[in-house]
Design an enzyme around this catalytic site. Sequence first.
Site, short mmCIF file in Angstrom:
data_model
loop_
_atom_site.label_atom_id
_atom_site.label_comp_id
_atom_site.label_asym_id
_atom_site.label_seq_id
_atom_site.Cartn_x
_atom_site.Cartn_y
_atom_site.Cartn_z
N HIS A 303 5.54 9.26 13.99
CA HIS A 303 4.66 8.14 13.88
C HIS A 303 5.10 6.93 14.21
O HIS A 303 6.06 6.38 13.84
CB HIS A 303 4.48 8.06 11.86
N GLU A 352 4.51 -8.01 4.24
CA GLU A 352 3.12 -7.45 4.57
C GLU A 352 2.11 -7.51 3.41
O GLU A 352 2.24 -7.16 2.27
CB GLU A 352 3.65 -5.99 4.75
N HIS A 376 3.54 -6.35 -0.31
CA HIS A 376 5.02 -5.66 -0.03
C HIS A 376 5.75 -6.72 0.48
O HIS A 376 5.79 -6.83 1.96
CB HIS A 376 5.00 -4.45 0.66
N HIS A 382 8.55 0.44 -0.03
CA HIS A 382 6.96 0.91 -0.28
C HIS A 382 6.53 2.08 0.69
O HIS A 382 7.63 2.62 1.30
CB HIS A 382 5.94 -0.30 -0.08
#
Length: 450
Positions: A303, A352, A376, A382
């Site tokens: 990812h 974020e 966050h 997170h």
Amino acid sequence: MNRPTDPHKFTQASSATGTTEGYMPGFANDFETEALPGALPQGMNSPQKCNYGLYGEQLSGTAFTANPPERTWCYRIRPSVKHSHRYKKIDLPYWKSAPCVDPDVISLGQYRWDPVETPDGLTWITGMHTMTTAGDVNTQVGMASHIYLVTESMVDDYFFSADSELLIVPQEGRLRFATELGIIDLEPKEIAIIPRGLVYRVEVLEGPCRGFVCENYGQKFELPGRGPIGANCMANPRDFKAPVAAFEDRETPSTITVKWCGQFHTTEIGHSPLDVVAWHGNYAPYKYDLRTYCPVGAILFDHPDPSIFTVLTAPSGVPGTANIDFVLFRERWMVAEDTFRPPWYHKNIMSELMGNIYGQYDAKPQGFVPGGMSLHNMMLPHGPDKNAFEGASNSNLGPDKLENTMSFMFETRFPQHLTAFAAQEAPLQDDYIDCWSDIEKKFDGTPGKK
């Protein structure tokens, strides 16, 4: 062509430019447009006498010596010194600027909010509610994030910010931004940028209206470098649209509100300030359809970092570290093999703040709803909740398309401090931190266990 806006009537440029009526395509282009034939001087910027008895005036978005300079030449009915009179300070209690550190508010934590309801009687100015601030508006670094709640049009009432450019992300309803340089109509799945110093009025086309705003104190937004990606995909310059020239010639008492170093002042004038008949330059408002964003990603395994989804970035003085990144998570195919496909667990030096425009976000199947937000902050861990983790860990990894989803992130190199409104009045989900409480320990020392 006239585009009437009751009770106002604009005279707008009639020349066709590009394929979208009323707009010119391109990002940071040098545009030229006139609402009356011959209003725009050719071959020079400041003739001894402008056609139609207009006044020539330059609007500068950078220092004169910046490379490249950002500026627009305007040819207007009155110079803008006639749009400024004695100022009176006013209070807009819900619109805050950095630094705004409330000693009674704890910004350390993982936070998530339900959508804020939209009460009646709010305009663009009175309906702006600040959620977080970062940096310092006086030294022109950092940002603020807001929710806008708008139910009423501004009538003979105008605004500009000397502090910042505004990135506007609608979530509900339709708005019209009648600016000095032309008209932008905006709806969900689109964004707009209003540059620092530009005067405008906001009207409700279809309400109630709710959305998100990133107030950028620093260097203006630009397209991110694509590096090895090359010339295509992500946000393409041609999909950004700047408005053609449009002007009002109205003699009516009007108010201009100015945001300057975090304070708000009003001045009274006797006419509409939206009187630019022609203009040329590269400092202009624009809109962008988020559905034209072409995401790129992994096509074999792993990812990639979320930075791969950056639409716009506002650089800082640290190379590679943005003052603000605007990141979009929209519909896309997931095809990576032997890969945990949702965003992984992480801690980030960047702070974020996310918002949901519509649909379901893949890392948080529950609780992060359209119109909602999450924060966050820097270096706070997170990632997926248990259901998202278990689903992604055990799913059949065939090609899978994420459908009906559009969320975004305002990411900054600075810590974001909650306002009192965000901490005490906005619908904060007090149990958000508990979404990770049922994640299980799977380790038992058995080699090869997955």
